[in-house]
Design an enzyme around this catalytic site. Sequence first.
Site, short mmCIF file in Angstrom:
data_model
loop_
_atom_site.label_atom_id
_atom_site.label_comp_id
_atom_site.label_asym_id
_atom_site.label_seq_id
_atom_site.Cartn_x
_atom_site.Cartn_y
_atom_site.Cartn_z
N ASN A 173 -21.25 8.67 -15.46
CA ASN A 173 -21.46 8.11 -16.80
C ASN A 173 -21.32 9.21 -17.84
OD1 ASN A 173 -24.11 9.44 -17.15
ND2 ASN A 173 -24.79 8.00 -15.57
N PRO B 199 -31.48 3.95 -4.95
CA PRO B 199 -32.93 3.92 -5.14
C PRO B 199 -33.27 4.10 -6.61
CG PRO B 199 -32.25 5.97 -4.07
CD PRO B 199 -31.06 5.06 -4.08
N ASP C 79 -26.93 3.70 -11.02
CA ASP C 79 -27.74 2.64 -10.41
C ASP C 79 -27.13 2.12 -9.11
OD1 ASP C 79 -29.64 2.67 -12.47
OD2 ASP C 79 -28.40 1.36 -13.72
N LYS D 51 -40.07 -1.63 -18.45
CA LYS D 51 -39.95 -0.46 -17.58
C LYS D 51 -41.28 0.27 -17.42
CE LYS D 51 -35.03 0.66 -18.19
NZ LYS D 51 -34.06 1.67 -18.67
N LYS E 93 -7.99 9.97 0.45
CA LYS E 93 -7.71 9.45 -0.88
C LYS E 93 -7.19 8.02 -0.79
CE LYS E 93 -4.84 10.23 -4.95
NZ LYS E 93 -3.78 11.05 -5.57
#
Length: 401
Positions: free
Chosen positions: A208, A305, A277, A337, A287
């Site tokens: 990310n 996890p 996630d 959360k 590849k």
Amino acid sequence: MLKGKNIVLGVTGGIAVYKACEVVSRLKKLNANVDVIMTEGAEEFVTPLTFQTMSKNVVHRKMFNEITSYDVEHISLAQKADIILIAPATANTIGKIANGIADNLLTTVVMASTAKVIFAPAMNTFMYRNPIVKSNIDKLKNLGYEFISPGTGLLACGDYGEGKMPEPSDIIEYVLNSFIEKDLVGKKIVITAGPTIEPLDPVRYMTNHSSGKMGYNIAKEAVERGAEVILVSGPTSLVPPKGVNLINIKTTEDMLNAIDARFDTCNVLIKAAAPADYRPETVSEEKIKKKDNDNELIIKYIKNPDIVAHFGNKKEDQIIVGFAAETNNIYEHAVEKIKKKNLDFIVANDVTKEGAGFNVDTNIVSIIDKEGIKTDYPIMDKRQVAKLILDKVKSILEYKS
């Protein structure tokens, strides 16, 4: 950052005097008041006018100038100083102060002051290694005087080795650190930062946009406030702060395992990283090749996890701080959360706002506690956000004690 602080800069005779000019410039940019004391040797390299222009103060030079005010100069300078910084600090000046010799304005001010005194040595390698110089430095250290370690490299005399005056940026960092309250001494803090990566094959992976800047700023603030800091970092291009114990990881499971090995002995876990996630169910050993007759590639992912939830369920006395980087319903997601993952508080932000997303030096955050009380903050740099987070951590630690 140094507004209202008085720095007395002692400049002694050495070729590194030119670096002291930059030190003054940087101190002034941080809004410090700078009074420069020059020895006769220093004036052989740079004129007093240079320092006077940069500091915007009269340069102090001699013990017995014509009286222009009723202040005794060496006493008034000694009393006003928050810090006395000697840069460059020659072997001669170090030796004089170590042996109680006060034969010029600078050494007299040091003798008359109760302020912190910081030396930035600069001299020839063999001079720096001389047992007499080492003995003088050790003597001063034992008396509470502080030294910034000199650099190593090619010296003006042509020798190569230690003895270079520390870089102005390092000196300024040391000075700034001197004003930070050491209110986290004795606390062990685990901080996570950056992204994790999940491999698809030997050459590709999923990740990310997290840069790690928030976590690294928290680590820097924490170590400067006296904490023992373990920084568990995914792949970033950042230089780790001095004094942290850096643990490099790649995958989300790597991060979980690195924290798990240290969680039982820590006081605080600050989960500023952005771990993936999900991960591919299988990782190809070769590849993955593009096939001409295939218009799509289907990869099955499985859940990683939940690191924060794992340690939230495991914690005893530890404080756990979470982060919620959201794009909508910020408050609702953050409160969920906190409850689900047993957090002490959460730092939430809307990553769609300009100045609050990934790869920037600023953030716009809200801090939400267990009771759902939300405090909103304006845009500020990530170091300021780090200070807010650690101030909150400190208040919880004090409450628990």
